[in-house]
Design a protein around this motif. Sequence first.
Motif, PDB file in Angstrom:
ATOM      1  N   ARG A 163       0.862  -1.183   0.000  1.00  0.00           N
ATOM      2  CA  ARG A 163       0.000   0.000   0.000  1.00  0.00           C
ATOM      3  C   ARG A 163       0.894   1.227   0.000  1.00  0.00           C
ATOM      4  NH1 ARG A 163      -5.137   0.768   3.808  1.00  0.00           N
ATOM      5  NH2 ARG A 163      -5.808  -0.788   2.308  1.00  0.00           N
ATOM      6  N   GLY A 164       0.548   2.183  -0.845  1.00  0.00           N
ATOM      7  CA  GLY A 164       1.298   3.429  -0.912  1.00  0.00           C
ATOM      8  C   GLY A 164       0.463   4.503  -1.573  1.00  0.00           C
ATOM      9  N   LYS A 165       1.100   5.639  -1.856  1.00  0.00           N
ATOM     10  CA  LYS A 165       0.409   6.750  -2.509  1.00  0.00           C
ATOM     11  C   LYS A 165       0.971   6.945  -3.900  1.00  0.00           C
ATOM     12  CE  LYS A 165      -1.160   9.358   1.391  1.00  0.00           C
ATOM     13  NZ  LYS A 165      -1.430  10.662   1.926  1.00  0.00           N
ATOM     14  N   VAL A 166       0.069   7.183  -4.839  1.00  0.00           N
ATOM     15  CA  VAL A 166       0.480   7.427  -6.220  1.00  0.00           C
ATOM     16  C   VAL A 166       1.297   8.713  -6.256  1.00  0.00           C
ATOM     17  CG1 VAL A 166      -0.301   7.909  -8.569  1.00  0.00           C
ATOM     18  CG2 VAL A 166      -1.530   6.240  -7.166  1.00  0.00           C
ATOM     19  N   HIS A 167       2.490   8.617  -6.789  1.00  0.00           N
ATOM     20  CA  HIS A 167       3.361   9.780  -6.919  1.00  0.00           C
ATOM     21  C   HIS A 167       3.320  10.320  -8.349  1.00  0.00           C
ATOM     22  CE1 HIS A 167       6.722  12.444  -6.132  1.00  0.00           C
ATOM     23  NE2 HIS A 167       7.345  11.952  -7.186  1.00  0.00           N
ATOM     24  N   GLU A 168       3.356   9.392  -9.307  1.00  0.00           N
ATOM     25  CA  GLU A 168       3.398   9.784 -10.715  1.00  0.00           C
ATOM     26  C   GLU A 168       2.823   8.649 -11.568  1.00  0.00           C
ATOM     27  OE1 GLU A 168       7.053  10.483 -13.795  1.00  0.00           O
ATOM     28  OE2 GLU A 168       7.261  11.340 -11.792  1.00  0.00           O
ATOM     29  N   ILE A 169       2.134   9.014 -12.638  1.00  0.00           N
ATOM     30  CA  ILE A 169       1.579   8.026 -13.563  1.00  0.00           C
ATOM     31  C   ILE A 169       2.133   8.338 -14.948  1.00  0.00           C
ATOM     32  CG2 ILE A 169      -0.508   7.025 -14.561  1.00  0.00           C
ATOM     33  CD1 ILE A 169      -1.984   8.185 -12.063  1.00  0.00           C
ATOM     34  N   GLY A 170       2.779   7.346 -15.544  1.00  0.00           N
ATOM     35  CA  GLY A 170       3.369   7.548 -16.854  1.00  0.00           C
ATOM     36  C   GLY A 170       2.365   7.326 -17.978  1.00  0.00           C
ATOM     37  N   GLU A 197       7.126   2.535   4.565  1.00  0.00           N
ATOM     38  CA  GLU A 197       7.090   1.612   5.693  1.00  0.00           C
ATOM     39  C   GLU A 197       7.618   2.339   6.936  1.00  0.00           C
ATOM     40  OE1 GLU A 197       8.168  -3.002   6.493  1.00  0.00           O
ATOM     41  OE2 GLU A 197       9.623  -1.850   5.369  1.00  0.00           O
ATOM     42  N   ASN A 198       8.656   3.137   6.738  1.00  0.00           N
ATOM     43  CA  ASN A 198       9.182   4.024   7.766  1.00  0.00           C
ATOM     44  C   ASN A 198       8.985   5.445   7.227  1.00  0.00           C
ATOM     45  OD1 ASN A 198      10.686   5.677   9.426  1.00  0.00           O
ATOM     46  ND2 ASN A 198      12.458   4.312   9.500  1.00  0.00           N
ATOM     47  N   PRO A 199       8.112   6.253   7.834  1.00  0.00           N
ATOM     48  CA  PRO A 199       7.802   7.580   7.290  1.00  0.00           C
ATOM     49  C   PRO A 199       9.008   8.502   7.109  1.00  0.00           C
ATOM     50  CG  PRO A 199       6.229   6.986   8.997  1.00  0.00           C
ATOM     51  CD  PRO A 199       7.307   5.937   9.012  1.00  0.00           C
ATOM     52  N   GLN A 200      10.104   8.244   7.806  1.00  0.00           N
ATOM     53  CA  GLN A 200      11.300   9.073   7.637  1.00  0.00           C
ATOM     54  C   GLN A 200      12.017   8.783   6.328  1.00  0.00           C
ATOM     55  OE1 GLN A 200      13.416   8.165  11.336  1.00  0.00           O
ATOM     56  NE2 GLN A 200      13.190  10.329  11.875  1.00  0.00           N
ATOM     57  N   PHE A 201      11.805   7.594   5.774  1.00  0.00           N
ATOM     58  CA  PHE A 201      12.520   7.181   4.570  1.00  0.00           C
ATOM     59  C   PHE A 201      11.530   6.662   3.537  1.00  0.00           C
ATOM     60  CE2 PHE A 201      15.282   6.421   8.250  1.00  0.00           C
ATOM     61  CZ  PHE A 201      16.307   7.296   7.957  1.00  0.00           C
ATOM     62  N   VAL A 202      10.939   7.574   2.787  1.00  0.00           N
ATOM     63  CA  VAL A 202       9.963   7.207   1.765  1.00  0.00           C
ATOM     64  C   VAL A 202      10.701   6.606   0.579  1.00  0.00           C
ATOM     65  CG1 VAL A 202       8.169   8.062   0.219  1.00  0.00           C
ATOM     66  CG2 VAL A 202       8.403   9.022   2.519  1.00  0.00           C
ATOM     67  N   GLU A 203      10.193   5.480   0.099  1.00  0.00           N
ATOM     68  CA  GLU A 203      10.740   4.814  -1.085  1.00  0.00           C
ATOM     69  C   GLU A 203       9.825   5.102  -2.264  1.00  0.00           C
ATOM     70  OE1 GLU A 203      13.563   3.115  -1.033  1.00  0.00           O
ATOM     71  OE2 GLU A 203      13.827   3.157   1.132  1.00  0.00           O
ATOM     72  N   TYR A 204      10.379   5.385  -3.421  1.00  0.00           N
ATOM     73  CA  TYR A 204       9.607   5.617  -4.636  1.00  0.00           C
ATOM     74  C   TYR A 204       9.794   4.404  -5.530  1.00  0.00           C
ATOM     75  CZ  TYR A 204       9.021  10.265  -2.829  1.00  0.00           C
ATOM     76  OH  TYR A 204       8.684  11.318  -2.021  1.00  0.00           O
ATOM     77  N   ILE A 205       8.754   3.608  -5.634  1.00  0.00           N
ATOM     78  CA  ILE A 205       8.848   2.315  -6.297  1.00  0.00           C
ATOM     79  C   ILE A 205       8.139   2.375  -7.649  1.00  0.00           C
ATOM     80  CG2 ILE A 205       8.293  -0.129  -6.101  1.00  0.00           C
ATOM     81  CD1 ILE A 205       8.373   0.281  -3.045  1.00  0.00           C
ATOM     82  N   ARG A 206       8.846   1.912  -8.682  1.00  0.00           N
ATOM     83  CA  ARG A 206       8.286   1.904 -10.041  1.00  0.00           C
ATOM     84  C   ARG A 206       7.669   0.545 -10.323  1.00  0.00           C
ATOM     85  NH1 ARG A 206       9.544   0.178 -15.103  1.00  0.00           N
ATOM     86  NH2 ARG A 206      11.542  -0.641 -14.420  1.00  0.00           N
ATOM     87  N   PHE A 207       6.398   0.565 -10.694  1.00  0.00           N
ATOM     88  CA  PHE A 207       5.702  -0.635 -11.145  1.00  0.00           C
ATOM     89  C   PHE A 207       5.397  -0.451 -12.618  1.00  0.00           C
ATOM     90  CE2 PHE A 207       4.732  -0.313  -6.645  1.00  0.00           C
ATOM     91  CZ  PHE A 207       4.930  -1.602  -6.206  1.00  0.00           C
TER      92      PHE A 207
END
Length: 125
Positions: free
Chosen positions: A4-11, A31-41
Amino acid sequence: MEIRGKVHEIGATQQVTESFKKRDIIVAYAENPQFVEYIRFEATQDRVTIFDGLTPGDEVDVAFNLRGRPWTNKEGVTTYFNSLVAWRVTKAATQQAAPQNFGGEMQAPPASFSAAANDDDDLPF
C-alpha cells in the motif's frame, strides 16, 4: 505480493514495438515515514489500463509479481534486471469513524432507582 502506498506519478502508455506496450506508475511507499521509497511498477499489454482513474496522491493497494531476467551484451557481460509487474491496482478504502448512535440521548433512570426514592432502605453491608 502486495503493498500500500500513494500514487506519486503516472506515466503515459509507451508503444515499445508494434506488438508490445507498457506503462509505469511510481508509488511512494513509506514503511518508515522518515525514509519514503519511490517504487516503479509497470503494466504491460492489455493491463496498461489498470492505472486509468488514478491521480497523484491517491492511496492504493498494488498487487504485483516480481520478475527477474538476465541480459548479455555484445561483449559477453551478463546483467540482471528486476521488474515489478502490477496486475491489480485498487484505491485503498479509507475508513472514517462515523459517530455511532446507541438509541439517542441518555435517559434518567426510573424514579424507583433514584436515591431519594429509596432513603428508607437499609443496606445489609
